[in-house]
Enzyme design. Structure first.
Site, PDB file in Angstrom:
ATOM      1  N   HIS A   1      12.447  -3.234   2.145  1.00  0.00           N
ATOM      2  CA  HIS A   1      11.973  -1.901   2.516  1.00  0.00           C
ATOM      3  C   HIS A   1      12.946  -0.881   1.946  1.00  0.00           C
ATOM      4  CE1 HIS A   1       8.929  -3.505   5.127  1.00  0.00           C
ATOM      5  NE2 HIS A   1       9.839  -4.367   5.573  1.00  0.00           N
TER       6      HIS A   1
ATOM      7  N   TYR B   1      11.893   7.901   0.786  1.00  0.00           N
ATOM      8  CA  TYR B   1      11.685   6.953  -0.303  1.00  0.00           C
ATOM      9  C   TYR B   1      12.314   7.362  -1.638  1.00  0.00           C
ATOM     10  CZ  TYR B   1       8.291   5.400   3.162  1.00  0.00           C
ATOM     11  OH  TYR B   1       7.692   4.989   4.333  1.00  0.00           O
TER      12      TYR B   1
ATOM     13  N   PRO C   1       0.798  -1.229   0.000  1.00  0.00           N
ATOM     14  CA  PRO C   1       0.000   0.000   0.000  1.00  0.00           C
ATOM     15  C   PRO C   1       0.832   1.282   0.000  1.00  0.00           C
ATOM     16  CG  PRO C   1      -0.086  -1.056   2.154  1.00  0.00           C
ATOM     17  CD  PRO C   1       0.559  -2.030   1.216  1.00  0.00           C
ATOM     18  N   ASN C   2       0.345   2.237  -0.736  1.00  0.00           N
ATOM     19  CA  ASN C   2       0.913   3.588  -0.844  1.00  0.00           C
ATOM     20  C   ASN C   2       2.193   3.671  -1.676  1.00  0.00           C
ATOM     21  OD1 ASN C   2      -1.108   4.910   0.835  1.00  0.00           O
ATOM     22  ND2 ASN C   2      -0.182   3.793   2.537  1.00  0.00           N
TER      23      ASN C   2
ATOM     24  N   GLU D   1      11.875  -9.941   1.905  1.00  0.00           N
ATOM     25  CA  GLU D   1      11.162  -8.706   2.276  1.00  0.00           C
ATOM     26  C   GLU D   1      12.085  -7.511   2.011  1.00  0.00           C
ATOM     27  OE1 GLU D   1       8.742  -8.712   5.848  1.00  0.00           O
ATOM     28  OE2 GLU D   1       9.716  -6.862   6.506  1.00  0.00           O
TER      29      GLU D   1
ATOM     30  N   ARG E   1       5.624  10.859  -2.530  1.00  0.00           N
ATOM     31  CA  ARG E   1       5.464  10.583  -1.113  1.00  0.00           C
ATOM     32  C   ARG E   1       6.808  10.635  -0.386  1.00  0.00           C
ATOM     33  NH1 ARG E   1       4.714   4.509   1.099  1.00  0.00           N
ATOM     34  NH2 ARG E   1       4.335   5.045   3.260  1.00  0.00           N
TER      35      ARG E   1
ATOM     36  N   ARG F   1      13.591   4.176  12.187  1.00  0.00           N
ATOM     37  CA  ARG F   1      12.440   5.084  12.158  1.00  0.00           C
ATOM     38  C   ARG F   1      11.588   4.914  13.424  1.00  0.00           C
ATOM     39  NH1 ARG F   1       9.676   4.839   6.421  1.00  0.00           N
ATOM     40  NH2 ARG F   1       8.702   6.697   7.314  1.00  0.00           N
TER      41      ARG F   1
ATOM     42  N   ASN G   1       7.508  -5.953  -0.787  1.00  0.00           N
ATOM     43  CA  ASN G   1       7.564  -4.812   0.125  1.00  0.00           C
ATOM     44  C   ASN G   1       6.145  -4.664   0.660  1.00  0.00           C
ATOM     45  OD1 ASN G   1       7.611  -2.417   1.483  1.00  0.00           O
ATOM     46  ND2 ASN G   1       8.802  -1.299  -0.056  1.00  0.00           N
TER      47      ASN G   1
ATOM     48  N   ALA H   1       3.112  -0.673   4.868  1.00  0.00           N
ATOM     49  CA  ALA H   1       2.561  -0.567   6.228  1.00  0.00           C
ATOM     50  C   ALA H   1       1.977  -1.883   6.741  1.00  0.00           C
ATOM     51  CB  ALA H   1       1.504   0.533   6.277  1.00  0.00           C
TER      52      ALA H   1
HETATM   53  C1  DQA Z   1       8.278   0.871   3.718  1.00  0.00           C
HETATM   54  C2  DQA Z   1       8.409   1.159   5.205  1.00  0.00           C
HETATM   55  C3  DQA Z   1       7.058   1.058   5.908  1.00  0.00           C
HETATM   56  O1  DQA Z   1       7.194   1.339   7.277  1.00  0.00           O
HETATM   57  C4  DQA Z   1       6.098   2.067   5.304  1.00  0.00           C
HETATM   58  O2  DQA Z   1       4.820   1.926   5.895  1.00  0.00           O
HETATM   59  C5  DQA Z   1       6.030   1.997   3.829  1.00  0.00           C
HETATM   60  C6  DQA Z   1       7.243   1.766   3.049  1.00  0.00           C
HETATM   61  C7  DQA Z   1       9.618   1.068   2.963  1.00  0.00           C
HETATM   62  O3  DQA Z   1       9.702   0.632   1.823  1.00  0.00           O
HETATM   63  O4  DQA Z   1      10.540   1.673   3.499  1.00  0.00           O
HETATM   64  O5  DQA Z   1       4.974   2.242   3.238  1.00  0.00           O
HETATM   65  O6  DQA Z   1       7.906  -0.492   3.537  1.00  0.00           O
END
Ligand code: DQA
Length: 145
Positions: free
Chosen positions: A98, A22, A9-10, A96, A17, A105, A72, A75
């Site tokens: 990120h 990012y 998501p996102n 996984e 963003r 963080r 990835n 959240a």
């Molecule tokens: C994320 C880190 C997560 O905490 C966050 O909610 C994201 C992106 C990253 O790629 O750093 O949406 O997965």
């Protein structure tokens, strides 16, 4: 070799963003980077993004036709036991990724429900993490690491 890449998501908002966390690349540019590396390395990469937990779970359930999964969970990493259970239900290598360093963080990002069902985690190396994960999946079958 066929690898599935799931962006959670996102991540469709990449480029707009929080660029301090990012970077400035859009999701399209990230997928281009993934596909370029994949082609150079005889990997068939399939990228998908969803904001829906249900869609991601259904996609994981049908991922056993691939040789590996890079995810990835965004959240959902920090919230979703359902996603963890979906990962546990398939037996292909899973990495996984990120983009940001989640361990540097907010405290709520330090916990990953999903990583225990993955081979490992790459965090904080920017979008290069996806390329590193592809590289790992390409070579991991060659020897026991
Ligand atoms: C994320 C880190 C997560 O905490 C966050 O909610 C994201 C992106 C990253 O790629 O750093 O949406 O997965």
């Amino acid at each position: 070799m066929k690898i599935l890449i799931i962006h959670g998501p996102n991540l469709n908002r990449l480029g707009k963003r929080d660029p301090d966390q990012y970077g400035h690349d859009t999701l399209e540019q990230v997928n281009e980077k993934i596909n370029t590396y994949a082609k150079e390395n005889q990997i068939e990469a399939t990228c998908m993004q969803s904001n829906s937990e249900e869609t991601i779970i259904d996609t994981i359930h049908s991922a056993e036709t691939y040789d590996g999964l890079i995810i990835n969970p965004a959240a959902f990493t920090h919230t979703s036991i359902a996603l963890r259970d979906a990962l546990a239900s398939i037996s292909i290598p899973k990495i996984e990724v990120h983009i940001s360093n989640i361990h540097k963080r907010e405290a709520f990002r330090h916990v990953s429900y999903t990583v225990a069902e993955c081979t490992g985690q790459i965090s904080g190396l920017g979008t290069y993490g996806y390329v590193l994960a592809l590289n790992y999946l390409k070579h991991s079958g060659e020897s026991r690491i």
